[in-house]
Design a protein around this motif. Structure first.
Motif, PDB file in Angstrom:
ATOM      1  N   TYR A 315       0.820  -1.197   0.000  1.00  0.00           N
ATOM      2  CA  TYR A 315       0.000   0.000   0.000  1.00  0.00           C
ATOM      3  C   TYR A 315       0.860   1.254   0.000  1.00  0.00           C
ATOM      4  O   TYR A 315       1.372   1.676   1.045  1.00  0.00           O
ATOM      5  CB  TYR A 315      -0.926  -0.013   1.224  1.00  0.00           C
ATOM      6  N   ALA A 316       1.022   1.855  -1.161  1.00  0.00           N
ATOM      7  CA  ALA A 316       1.756   3.116  -1.248  1.00  0.00           C
ATOM      8  C   ALA A 316       1.049   4.179  -0.421  1.00  0.00           C
ATOM      9  O   ALA A 316      -0.182   4.243  -0.391  1.00  0.00           O
ATOM     10  CB  ALA A 316       1.854   3.566  -2.704  1.00  0.00           C
ATOM     11  N   LEU A 317       1.823   5.028   0.231  1.00  0.00           N
ATOM     12  CA  LEU A 317       1.240   6.015   1.140  1.00  0.00           C
ATOM     13  C   LEU A 317       0.835   7.294   0.412  1.00  0.00           C
ATOM     14  O   LEU A 317       1.089   8.405   0.864  1.00  0.00           O
ATOM     15  CB  LEU A 317       2.238   6.324   2.263  1.00  0.00           C
ATOM     16  N   SER A 328      -9.858 -10.053   5.719  1.00  0.00           N
ATOM     17  CA  SER A 328      -8.593 -10.325   6.392  1.00  0.00           C
ATOM     18  C   SER A 328      -7.450  -9.793   5.532  1.00  0.00           C
ATOM     19  O   SER A 328      -7.365 -10.122   4.340  1.00  0.00           O
ATOM     20  CB  SER A 328      -8.416 -11.834   6.599  1.00  0.00           C
ATOM     21  N   SER A 329      -6.589  -8.987   6.113  1.00  0.00           N
ATOM     22  CA  SER A 329      -5.563  -8.347   5.292  1.00  0.00           C
ATOM     23  C   SER A 329      -4.358  -7.941   6.120  1.00  0.00           C
ATOM     24  O   SER A 329      -4.424  -7.828   7.347  1.00  0.00           O
ATOM     25  CB  SER A 329      -6.131  -7.110   4.584  1.00  0.00           C
ATOM     26  N   ARG A 330      -3.259  -7.719   5.423  1.00  0.00           N
ATOM     27  CA  ARG A 330      -2.064  -7.104   5.982  1.00  0.00           C
ATOM     28  C   ARG A 330      -1.684  -5.973   5.025  1.00  0.00           C
ATOM     29  O   ARG A 330      -1.522  -6.198   3.821  1.00  0.00           O
ATOM     30  CB  ARG A 330      -0.901  -8.101   6.090  1.00  0.00           C
ATOM     31  N   VAL A 331      -1.580  -4.768   5.537  1.00  0.00           N
ATOM     32  CA  VAL A 331      -1.239  -3.597   4.738  1.00  0.00           C
ATOM     33  C   VAL A 331       0.218  -3.256   5.011  1.00  0.00           C
ATOM     34  O   VAL A 331       0.592  -2.942   6.142  1.00  0.00           O
ATOM     35  CB  VAL A 331      -2.159  -2.410   5.081  1.00  0.00           C
ATOM     36  N   LEU A 332       1.060  -3.327   3.972  1.00  0.00           N
ATOM     37  CA  LEU A 332       2.505  -3.177   4.127  1.00  0.00           C
ATOM     38  C   LEU A 332       3.007  -1.919   3.424  1.00  0.00           C
ATOM     39  O   LEU A 332       2.683  -1.666   2.268  1.00  0.00           O
ATOM     40  CB  LEU A 332       3.229  -4.393   3.553  1.00  0.00           C
ATOM     41  N   ASN A 333       3.797  -1.138   4.143  1.00  0.00           N
ATOM     42  CA  ASN A 333       4.480   0.011   3.564  1.00  0.00           C
ATOM     43  C   ASN A 333       5.579   0.450   4.516  1.00  0.00           C
ATOM     44  O   ASN A 333       5.735  -0.116   5.609  1.00  0.00           O
ATOM     45  CB  ASN A 333       3.519   1.167   3.261  1.00  0.00           C
ATOM     46  N   HIS A 351      10.395   6.509  -4.068  1.00  0.00           N
ATOM     47  CA  HIS A 351       9.414   5.441  -3.838  1.00  0.00           C
ATOM     48  C   HIS A 351       9.670   4.681  -2.536  1.00  0.00           C
ATOM     49  O   HIS A 351       9.409   3.481  -2.437  1.00  0.00           O
ATOM     50  CB  HIS A 351       9.394   4.438  -5.013  1.00  0.00           C
ATOM     51  N   ASP A 352      10.198   5.371  -1.527  1.00  0.00           N
ATOM     52  CA  ASP A 352      10.575   4.681  -0.292  1.00  0.00           C
ATOM     53  C   ASP A 352       9.402   4.018   0.413  1.00  0.00           C
ATOM     54  O   ASP A 352       9.571   2.998   1.095  1.00  0.00           O
ATOM     55  CB  ASP A 352      11.256   5.657   0.669  1.00  0.00           C
ATOM     56  N   CYS A 353       8.207   4.575   0.269  1.00  0.00           N
ATOM     57  CA  CYS A 353       7.064   4.008   0.995  1.00  0.00           C
ATOM     58  C   CYS A 353       6.770   2.579   0.568  1.00  0.00           C
ATOM     59  O   CYS A 353       6.192   1.794   1.337  1.00  0.00           O
ATOM     60  CB  CYS A 353       5.831   4.891   0.862  1.00  0.00           C
ATOM     61  N   LEU A 354       7.197   2.201  -0.637  1.00  0.00           N
ATOM     62  CA  LEU A 354       7.054   0.820  -1.097  1.00  0.00           C
ATOM     63  C   LEU A 354       8.395   0.100  -1.197  1.00  0.00           C
ATOM     64  O   LEU A 354       8.538  -1.041  -0.747  1.00  0.00           O
ATOM     65  CB  LEU A 354       6.353   0.776  -2.453  1.00  0.00           C
ATOM     66  N   GLU A 355       9.380   0.754  -1.795  1.00  0.00           N
ATOM     67  CA  GLU A 355      10.619   0.049  -2.104  1.00  0.00           C
ATOM     68  C   GLU A 355      11.362  -0.423  -0.856  1.00  0.00           C
ATOM     69  O   GLU A 355      12.150  -1.370  -0.931  1.00  0.00           O
ATOM     70  CB  GLU A 355      11.525   0.934  -2.961  1.00  0.00           C
ATOM     71  N   LYS A 356      11.116   0.192   0.282  1.00  0.00           N
ATOM     72  CA  LYS A 356      11.794  -0.221   1.514  1.00  0.00           C
ATOM     73  C   LYS A 356      11.041  -1.315   2.275  1.00  0.00           C
ATOM     74  O   LYS A 356      11.427  -1.668   3.383  1.00  0.00           O
ATOM     75  CB  LYS A 356      12.039   0.987   2.408  1.00  0.00           C
ATOM     76  N   VAL A 357       9.981  -1.852   1.673  1.00  0.00           N
ATOM     77  CA  VAL A 357       9.299  -3.007   2.269  1.00  0.00           C
ATOM     78  C   VAL A 357      10.095  -4.259   1.913  1.00  0.00           C
ATOM     79  O   VAL A 357      10.310  -4.561   0.737  1.00  0.00           O
ATOM     80  CB  VAL A 357       7.858  -3.137   1.758  1.00  0.00           C
TER      81      VAL A 357
END
Length: 402
Positions: A315-317, A328-333, A351-357
């Motif tokens: 999930y991009a911020l 049921s979910s897991r939201v990752l960023n 793109h740190d909000c996604l690329e650093k996951v």
């Protein structure tokens, strides 16, 4: 009874007398899916009314899958961002598409119109269209005073930021102001038995073991700011296959085939790509039978919510309103100070909000959602997904079954 309460009761009485309602949602597929609980509120509260949806061409592909709607009209509104910018010839004919749409809406003789928008949009262009078509009741959010453009004005005070209400809640609150409520707040999406049978045949033809469970990876998104790196998707999928024994199935449109091949190129475990091969109903059937969907935040996430499939959402911020709804979910960023930018391209370029996951976080979330129960055979998963549909579709399945 005070004057304000009397106005509310009068508005509700007028709306409950409506028998021909127009719902306007001119955004893309995901936004429309998040509006389906509000559409269900119209259907539930006005069971004798006919409900027509005015939506974008991309939203109109949902027409066969929205049982709460009686008819769909496609319109590429010039005040809404379009993937197909107008040509010079279209520019030379300014206003003609709007004039034709006004005529068409006038012919529809609608009693009422509800304009659904995100908080950064103005409802007033669509409200003007509806007023010029002679629709007497017009409901929408608006920041500025709409005067005569709206018969029922809900003041929009929403500000983009952490803690703001979900997009689904925004639209439910809008229709609630005129006394329209759903039986439940889940997203709606229906697919036919034929979609599931075609999917089964397609997977069998691809050599997929019908007794082996699978998970779905959707690596694309229309906006580059919402795309997790393809290679990282591949690394996560590789480990999920190793740890779960499930098959990885990649989905996307034809234009995303290159992206998917980048993901698959880093894998040693076999996988399957169905990019550009699935109709929308088949995609829904595939997601419904999956152990989990791993995806960027885009349309398939909301399809998964509608068919109750667990979701790992990269999930991009960019916007806080569109997380998976009631599933049921897991939201990752990754936390960033530039969150809630609302941009289609990362304005800072990192793109740190996604690329650093870390891909390991995706693996852990997927395994948690998949659980430790016995694997579900593919044919059973597809059958199960069909049995979630309406009784008429279950009857179709009984007649179609070999």
């Amino acid at each position: 009874m005070n004057a304000q309460l009397a106005r509310v009761e009068t508005a509700r009485w007028r709306w409950h007398a409506a028998r021909n309602v127009l719902a306007v949602r001119l955004d893309n597929l995901g936004d429309l899916l998040m509006t389906t609980p509000a559409l269900a509120a119209v259907r539930c509260s006005l069971p004798k009314a006919r409900l027509t949806l005015l939506t974008s061409p991309s939203g109109a592909v949902l027409a066969p899958h929205l049982p709460v709607v009686d008819d769909v009209i496609a319109f590429e509104a010039p005040w809404v961002r379009s993937p197909h910018p107008g040509s010079a010839s279209e520019t030379a004919m300014l206003g003609q598409a709007e004039a034709r749409m006004i005529d068409r809406l006038a012919e529809g003789a609608f009693d009422a119109a509800i304009v659904f928008t995100v908080c950064t949009q103005s409802a007033l262009p669509a409200a003007l269209l509806c007023r010029m078509a002679g629709i007497p009741l017009r409901l929408a959010h608006s920041r500025e005073n709409p005067y005569g453009l709206l018969s029922d004005w809900v003041v929009d005070t929403e500000v983009v930021g952490d803690g703001m209400r979900h997009e689904v809640e925004r639209q439910l609150a809008l229709v609630a102001t005129v006394g329209l409520h759903p039986q439940d707040e889940r997203l709606r999406f229906s697919y036919a038995a034929g979609d599931a049978w075609r999917l089964r045949d397609r997977l069998s033809a691809a050599g997929l073991d019908p007794y082996k469970p699978y998970f779905v990876v959707h690596a694309g998104a229309t906006a580059s700011s919402r795309r997790y790196p393809a290679e990282q998707f591949g690394r996560a999928a590789e480990q999920i296959v190793q740890q779960s024994g499930c098959t990885a199935i990649f989905t996307g449109d034809a234009g995303e085939r290159g992206l998917i091949e980048q993901a698959r190129a880093v894998m040693t475990q076999p996988s399957l790509s169905l990019a550009g091969e699935l109709q929308l109903g088949e995609l829904a059937a595939l997601i419904a039978g999956a152990e989990v969907l791993v995806s960027n935040n885009t349309g398939p996430v909301h399809i998964a919510a509608a068919v109750a499939t667990p979701v790992v959402d990269l999930y991009a911020l960019t916007n806080p309103q569109h997380t998976p709804w009631k599933v049921s979910s897991r939201v990752l960023n990754h936390p960033v100070p530039c969150r809630n930018c609302l941009k289609s391209e990362c304005p800072l370029g990192h793109h740190d909000c996604l690329e650093k996951v870390d891909p390991q976080a995706i693996v852990r979330a997927s395994m948690e959602l998949m659980g430790t129960g016995p694997a579900v055979p593919l044919h059973s998963a597809v059958m199960s997904s069909v049995l979630r549909q309406r009784p008429t579709e279950r009857s179709m399945l009984a007649h179609a079954a070999p």
